[in-house]
Design an enzyme around this catalytic site. Structure first.
Site, PDB file in Angstrom:
ATOM      1  N   GLY A 184      32.822  36.794  36.912  1.00 31.18           N
ATOM      2  CA  GLY A 184      32.070  37.384  38.061  1.00 31.18           C
ATOM      3  C   GLY A 184      32.909  38.364  38.934  1.00 31.18           C
ATOM      4  O   GLY A 184      33.859  38.994  38.428  1.00 31.18           O
ATOM      5  N   GLU A 239      37.866  35.519  35.233  1.00 34.99           N
ATOM      6  CA  GLU A 239      38.043  36.889  34.756  1.00 34.99           C
ATOM      7  C   GLU A 239      36.763  37.742  35.706  1.00 34.99           C
ATOM      8  O   GLU A 239      35.817  37.470  35.744  1.00 34.99           O
ATOM      9  CB  GLU A 239      37.438  37.014  33.273  1.00 34.99           C
ATOM     10  N   CYS A 277      32.285  44.321  32.904  1.00 34.07           N
ATOM     11  CA  CYS A 277      33.589  44.419  33.552  1.00 34.07           C
ATOM     12  C   CYS A 277      34.357  45.188  32.864  1.00 34.07           C
ATOM     13  O   CYS A 277      35.300  46.020  33.267  1.00 34.07           O
ATOM     14  CB  CYS A 277      33.905  43.087  33.896  1.00 34.07           C
TER      15      CYS A 277
END
Length: 457
Positions: A208, A230, A264
């Site tokens: 997140g 992560e 991401c």
């Protein structure tokens, strides 16, 4: 207060779910600890069988389409990408079913003892705090190695994908895993700290935002429990003069706009050498202009909505601030009004000045940032001039350039002439403010085990 499922294509509420009461939440956590005592004694063969069965369920055409459609309805992922995500979840289940026992087999080490070895033993209940952008994959890439290792799992999923969270628990039950081995917790983010403090919970992982990761790490650190994080990324995509320009453009568009730009590990900063910058820019803009934006349930759609209204508002604010700060908008630059949901036009911003407040931001939407630099030294320096260090993609046909990029780029992974992606066979994670620890591969299954030294005289 309930947890609402809202269709980002229409802005309409689909369903609302009540959050767990304190008593029910406590009972679920206690149950996980009780179930672990039996589950950790199951054989490798049995766990492998259950994981293979989960993979078979995920590959069932009818069920897999319904789960893919659920993703699209809850967070706007284009349907073809959602179907591919379900299939990738099946892959990770099969991968750890086939290799988990090997990865955690005892290792004999020669020492001054008569016998010494390393054993890998499960820890207990592992809490996973997961994001909405890959609502099945992010969970399965955690769950497959965790359950194969003999741990049990609690899932606190993002609050805008409750139906996905419930469906995932049901998949593990259908696959044969005992009740309580994998449990979904429908709770708000402010209750995560109480879960991590529970004695049954031995460790936690989060995918997140930076603030969410820092909050979980702080809560876990207070009770000395391990975390794997992560977090965000602003991944560079470097194109040198020796690159195959057409391929770099084609892959660059996909790398930036996969999942409507909400990834991401998406390529976000395109760093191109001056000599080829005009050619790259022309081709890049042309490719963006051909994208189809619209209903993500239609297979012709390339770009669907952002997952939330807040996400739309943030990306619009970042683009406007960048242009006001001196960036040039080559295409797009505003919300799209063709449907009533949370849509933003595919956008390219060129040369955001370092003095601009958004220069080091992560842009979580369909916005590419294009920078031109004089040489490879400048390209590497700009790529590393970021608080993030998740992935990096570089395009070159020159072996010397390739070796420099591999060595000098500050990232958890470097892809040469390819798009950054996660793969069950390779470890995945970041450095700097992109987090720590690794998922996937052999290192991933060893994150949540007791690496126990055995010494016998």
């Amino acid at each position: 207060m309930g947890i609402a499922s809202i269709n980002p294509t229409t802005g309409q509420q689909l369903k609302i779910f009540p959050t767990l009461s304190d008593d029910v939440l406590k009972a679920k956590i206690i149950e996980s600890g009780r179930v672990f005592q039996d589950y950790c004694q199951t054989s490798w063969e049995q766990r492998s069988q259950w994981l293979h069965q989960a993979a078979s369920l995920l590959r069932d055409d009818r069920q897999s389409f319904e789960w893919a459609k659920l993703m699209t309805l809850e967070m706007g992922k284009p349907i073809e990408q959602a179907i591919a995500e379900i299939q990738k979840c099946a892959w990770v289940c099969d991968y750890y079913a086939e290799h988990g026992a090997e990865f955690l087999a005892p290792e004999i080490v020669a020492t001054d003892a008569s016998q010494s070895r390393i054993e890998y033993q499960p820890l207990g209940t592992i809490l996973a705090v997961m994001p909405w952008n890959f609502p099945f994959w992010q969970v399965f890439r955690f769950a497959a190695p965790t359950l194969m290792a003999g741990n049990v799992a609690l899932l606190k999923h993002a609050s805008n994908v409750p139906q996905c969270a419930i469906a995932i628990e049901d998949i593990f039950l259908q696959a044969g895993f005992p009740p309580g081995v994998f449990q979904t917790l429908l709770i708000s983010a402010d209750r995560v700290e109480s879960v991590i403090r529970s004695p049954q919970v031995k460790a936690a992982t989060l995918t997140g935002s930076e603030p969410a990761g820092a909050s979980l790490a702080q809560a876990a650190g207070a009770v000395l429990k391990k975390t794997v994080l992560e977090l965000g990324g602003s991944d560079p995509f470097i194109v040198t003069t020796s690159a195959d320009l057409d391929e770099a453009v084609a892959v660059g568009v996909k790398a930036r706009l996969l999942n409507n730009g909400q990834s991401c590990i998406a390529a976000k900063r395109f760093i191109v050498l001056d000599e080829i910058a005009d050619d790259f820019s022309t081709k890049f803009v042309a490719a963006f202009s051909q994208l189809q934006i619209g209903d993500p349930l239609q297979t012709a759609t390339n770009v669907g909505p952002l997952a939330t209204l807040a996400g739309l508002e943030q990306i619009d604010r970042q683009v406007r601030d960048s242009i006001a700060g001196g960036a040039e908008c080559l295409i797009g630059g505003k919300p799209w009004s063709g449907l009533p949901g949370f849509f933003y036009e595919p956008t390219i911003l060129k040369n955001i000045p370092p003095t601009c407040a958004t220069y080091r931001d992560e842009f979580f939407g369909p916005v590419a940032l294009l920078f031109t630099v004089p040489d490879l030294d400048a390209a590497i320096a700009l790529a590393n001039d970021s608080p993030f260090g998740l992935g990096a993609s570089a395009w070159t046909q020159d072996a010397t350039e390739r070796d420099r990029l591999i060595c000098e780029l500050e990232a958890g992974s470097v892809f040469i002439n390819g798009m950054v992606k996660s793969d069950p066979r390779l470890p995945f994670g970041g450095i700097k403010r992109s987090g720590y620890g690794r998922e996937l591969g052999r290192p991933g299954i060893r994150e949540f085990v007791n690496i126990k030294t055995i010494w016998i005289k």
